[in-house]
Design a protein around this motif. Structure first.
Motif, PDB file in Angstrom:
ATOM      1  N   UNK A   1      -7.007-136.517 -26.505  1.00 44.33           N
ATOM      2  CA  UNK A   1      -8.384-136.199 -26.141  1.00 44.33           C
ATOM      3  C   UNK A   1      -8.459-135.016 -27.091  1.00 44.33           C
ATOM      4  N   UNK A   2      -9.652-134.873 -27.930  1.00 38.68           N
ATOM      5  CA  UNK A   2      -9.912-133.972 -29.200  1.00 38.68           C
ATOM      6  C   UNK A   2     -11.256-133.425 -28.799  1.00 38.68           C
ATOM      7  N   UNK A   3     -11.352-131.809 -28.914  1.00 39.87           N
ATOM      8  CA  UNK A   3     -12.499-131.452 -28.537  1.00 39.87           C
ATOM      9  C   UNK A   3     -13.091-130.834 -30.075  1.00 39.87           C
ATOM     10  N   UNK A   4     -14.602-131.391 -30.126  1.00 41.64           N
ATOM     11  CA  UNK A   4     -14.943-131.264 -31.758  1.00 41.64           C
ATOM     12  C   UNK A   4     -16.477-131.256 -31.585  1.00 41.64           C
ATOM     13  N   UNK A   5     -17.061-130.132 -32.176  1.00 45.06           N
ATOM     14  CA  UNK A   5     -18.677-130.263 -32.294  1.00 45.06           C
ATOM     15  C   UNK A   5     -19.000-131.035 -33.113  1.00 45.06           C
ATOM     16  N   UNK A   6     -18.215-131.717 -34.202  1.00 46.96           N
ATOM     17  CA  UNK A   6     -18.500-132.827 -35.205  1.00 46.96           C
ATOM     18  C   UNK A   6     -18.254-134.222 -34.673  1.00 46.96           C
ATOM     19  N   UNK A   7     -17.997-134.383 -33.458  1.00 45.51           N
ATOM     20  CA  UNK A   7     -17.740-135.707 -32.978  1.00 45.51           C
ATOM     21  C   UNK A   7     -18.719-136.874 -33.590  1.00 45.51           C
ATOM     22  N   UNK A   8     -20.013-136.436 -33.087  1.00 44.33           N
ATOM     23  CA  UNK A   8     -20.869-137.413 -33.559  1.00 44.33           C
ATOM     24  C   UNK A   8     -21.127-137.584 -35.107  1.00 44.33           C
ATOM     25  N   UNK A   9     -20.895-136.503 -35.883  1.00 44.21           N
ATOM     26  CA  UNK A   9     -20.962-136.721 -37.317  1.00 44.21           C
ATOM     27  C   UNK A   9     -19.751-137.620 -37.935  1.00 44.21           C
ATOM     28  N   UNK A  10     -18.601-137.356 -37.083  1.00 41.13           N
ATOM     29  CA  UNK A  10     -17.393-138.049 -37.556  1.00 41.13           C
ATOM     30  C   UNK A  10     -17.672-139.739 -37.302  1.00 41.13           C
TER      31      UNK A  10
ATOM     32  N   UNK B   1     -11.918-135.126 -36.257  1.00 41.96           N
ATOM     33  CA  UNK B   1     -11.508-133.707 -36.537  1.00 41.96           C
ATOM     34  C   UNK B   1     -11.733-133.144 -35.291  1.00 41.96           C
ATOM     35  N   UNK B   2     -10.846-132.134 -35.266  1.00 41.81           N
ATOM     36  CA  UNK B   2     -11.168-131.203 -34.028  1.00 41.81           C
ATOM     37  C   UNK B   2      -9.765-130.810 -33.260  1.00 41.81           C
ATOM     38  N   UNK B   3      -9.826-130.255 -32.117  1.00 40.99           N
ATOM     39  CA  UNK B   3      -8.908-129.499 -31.765  1.00 40.99           C
ATOM     40  C   UNK B   3      -8.337-130.273 -30.190  1.00 40.99           C
ATOM     41  N   UNK B   4      -6.692-130.657 -30.333  1.00 39.17           N
ATOM     42  CA  UNK B   4      -6.244-131.484 -29.310  1.00 39.17           C
ATOM     43  C   UNK B   4      -6.225-130.686 -28.090  1.00 39.17           C
ATOM     44  N   UNK B   5      -6.974-131.279 -27.023  1.00 37.76           N
ATOM     45  CA  UNK B   5      -7.168-130.497 -25.728  1.00 37.76           C
ATOM     46  C   UNK B   5      -6.285-131.234 -24.736  1.00 37.76           C
TER      47      UNK B   5
END
Length: 237
Positions: free
Chosen positions: A163-172, A134-138
């Motif tokens: 490439x996706x920017x997400x503060x939840x990469x680790x939790x994903x 989940x996140x924003x496509x950059x």
């Protein structure tokens, strides 16, 4: 003469019919053994054990270390700065075969894990795939947009998609598969393919036992899109 042809209640006809039955049983047993041997050798747990004992044996699918795999057959590679690089795995590549075009979301789009991320276009038919993060496509891979053949050549390298920017990469990543578990899961995915027209997996294997490309078309015939979406978990799209 009758005494020669009959001995202790058995005639020559009895003897030959008995021999014929023995031969028939032997033939059935032989082909049954071959079928059992093929099943055992293509069973995922047995393949995995065989590769532990013989590391040189080829895997059916490439599953590089360091990547996280979604059950919809997308992959994720976390990078510094809360960035996740995303692509499609080798199973999806072999399932779909040659891709005519790729439709990627626009930069700035928001993606949700496990929901539609992009589409593959084959013969004007769109096959959606799920985002593993989940996140924003950059950033999108413009090279793949120009030349979808890159997906076939290098799905884990030059064939990255987003490439996706997400503060939840680790939790994903907790919802994704990694390492040996990912390899076993991907090979089981082939075992779990259910042909629509009843064909066996035999036609999709090369002489060396490796899957050819375009598995969905081979097994699904004119319903290949349905088969592909089922195994990419987008049959409701």
């Amino acid at each position: 003469m009758e005494g020669i042809l009959e001995l202790e209640g058995f005639s020559l006809v009895d003897i030959y019919s008995t021999k014929g039955l023995e031969y028939l049983i032997a033939v059935i047993a032989f082909f049954g053994f071959l079928a059992l041997q093929r099943y055992i050798m293509t069973s995922a747990p047995v393949r995995e054990k065989a590769r532990e004992l013989h590391p040189g044996l080829p895997a059916w699918f490439r599953v590089p270390e360091g990547l996280f795999y979604h059950q919809g057959h997308g992959w994720l590679r976390p990078e510094p700065g809360s960035i996740g690089v995303v692509g499609m795995d080798d199973f999806a590549r072999k399932l779909i075969g040659n891709v005519d075009a790729v439709e990627l979301p626009a930069v700035g789009s928001r993606l949700a894990q496990g929901e539609k991320g992009w589409s593959l276009v084959v013969d004007s038919v769109r096959i959606p795939m799920l985002s593993p993060v989940a996140g924003e496509v950059v950033e999108v891979n413009n090279e793949v947009l120009r030349s979808p053949e890159i997906l076939r050549q290098d799905p884990y390298g030059k064939g990255w998609l987003l490439k996706v920017k997400s503060s939840g990469v680790a939790s994903n990543t907790r919802n994704l598969l990694l390492g040996k578990l990912a390899r076993t899961w991907m090979e089981n995915a082939l075992d779990n393919l259910h042909p629509i027209h009843g064909e066996s997996l035999g036609p999709v294997l090369q002489d060396g036992g490796l899957p050819v490309e375009g598995i969905a078309r081979i097994l699904g015939g004119d319903r290949w899109v349905e088969l592909a979406k089922t195994h990419l978990l987008t049959d409701g799209e």
